[in-house]
Design a protein around this motif. Structure first.
Motif, short mmCIF file in Angstrom:
data_model
loop_
_atom_site.label_atom_id
_atom_site.label_comp_id
_atom_site.label_asym_id
_atom_site.label_seq_id
_atom_site.Cartn_x
_atom_site.Cartn_y
_atom_site.Cartn_z
N ASN A 83 0.83 -1.19 0.00
CA ASN A 83 0.00 0.00 0.00
C ASN A 83 0.88 1.25 0.00
O ASN A 83 2.10 1.15 0.09
CB ASN A 83 -1.00 -0.02 1.17
CG ASN A 83 -0.37 0.14 2.53
OD1 ASN A 83 0.61 0.84 2.72
ND2 ASN A 83 -0.93 -0.54 3.51
N LEU A 98 -8.53 -0.44 -0.55
CA LEU A 98 -7.72 -0.24 0.64
C LEU A 98 -7.06 -1.54 1.08
O LEU A 98 -7.69 -2.59 1.12
CB LEU A 98 -8.57 0.32 1.78
CG LEU A 98 -9.24 1.67 1.51
CD1 LEU A 98 -10.02 2.11 2.74
CD2 LEU A 98 -8.24 2.73 1.09
N GLU A 129 -5.06 1.66 3.90
CA GLU A 129 -4.34 2.59 3.03
C GLU A 129 -4.61 2.23 1.57
O GLU A 129 -4.79 1.06 1.24
CB GLU A 129 -2.83 2.52 3.28
CG GLU A 129 -2.41 2.98 4.66
CD GLU A 129 -2.39 4.49 4.83
OE1 GLU A 129 -2.56 5.22 3.83
OE2 GLU A 129 -2.22 4.93 5.97
N PRO A 130 -4.60 3.24 0.66
CA PRO A 130 -4.80 2.94 -0.76
C PRO A 130 -3.76 1.95 -1.30
O PRO A 130 -2.60 1.98 -0.90
CB PRO A 130 -4.63 4.31 -1.44
CG PRO A 130 -4.98 5.30 -0.37
CD PRO A 130 -4.49 4.68 0.92
#
Length: 146
Positions: free
Chosen positions: A55, A110, A114-115
């Motif tokens: 991520n 996600l 987190e992306p």
């Protein structure tokens, strides 16, 4: 959890597909002399092709991002005080200093909050180097870097 490896980000013909990045992806720095691999000390619990998916928060120097050989950025004090090599290039050992997460993650996917890290994400070393992903790592096994 297992997810797909690539997706289309734009319906425009000819646009390159972005892909998700996994542990072992190959990174480069515009001020470094060699490539290295993206590392993860712990898996986020999501796998892609049996590899840990990364991520945008996986940017920590000496944890996720290891040195790129030697640095030749004159913004780096160690380079300013360093030696000249046989080609007349002033350089010093790379010690990445990264203050911000990877830019350009997939906001709607996600990974541990987190992306997801994508193949076109970038970050910067404070010494001026652009750090980018050269290979997402999905198809790499024992491939040597450098």
């Amino acid at each position: 959890m297992e997810i797909v490896g690539a997706y289309s980000t734009n319906e425009t013909a000819g646009e390159e597909q972005k892909s998700y990045v996994v542990a072992g992806a190959i990174l480069s720095c515009s001020c470094g002399t060699q490539l290295n691999r993206l590392k993860t000390p712990l898996c986020h619990g999501v796998h892609l092709k049996e590899k840990a998916q990364m991520n945008v928060a996986d940017y920590e120097p000496m944890v996720n991002i290891i040195p790129f050989g030697n640095c030749f950025s004159m913004l780096n004090p160690a380079v300013q005080n360093g030696e000249m090599d046989i080609e007349g290039l002033q350089k010093a050992p790379c010690v990445p200093v990264i203050a911000e997460k990877w830019a350009g993650g997939k906001e709607d996917v996600l990974i541990e909050g987190e992306p997801a890290l994508l193949s076109d994400c970038t970050t910067f070393c404070i010494h001026g180097g652009l750090i980018q992903i050269e290979d997402d790592g999905q198809e790499l096994d024992g491939t040597s870097v450098g």
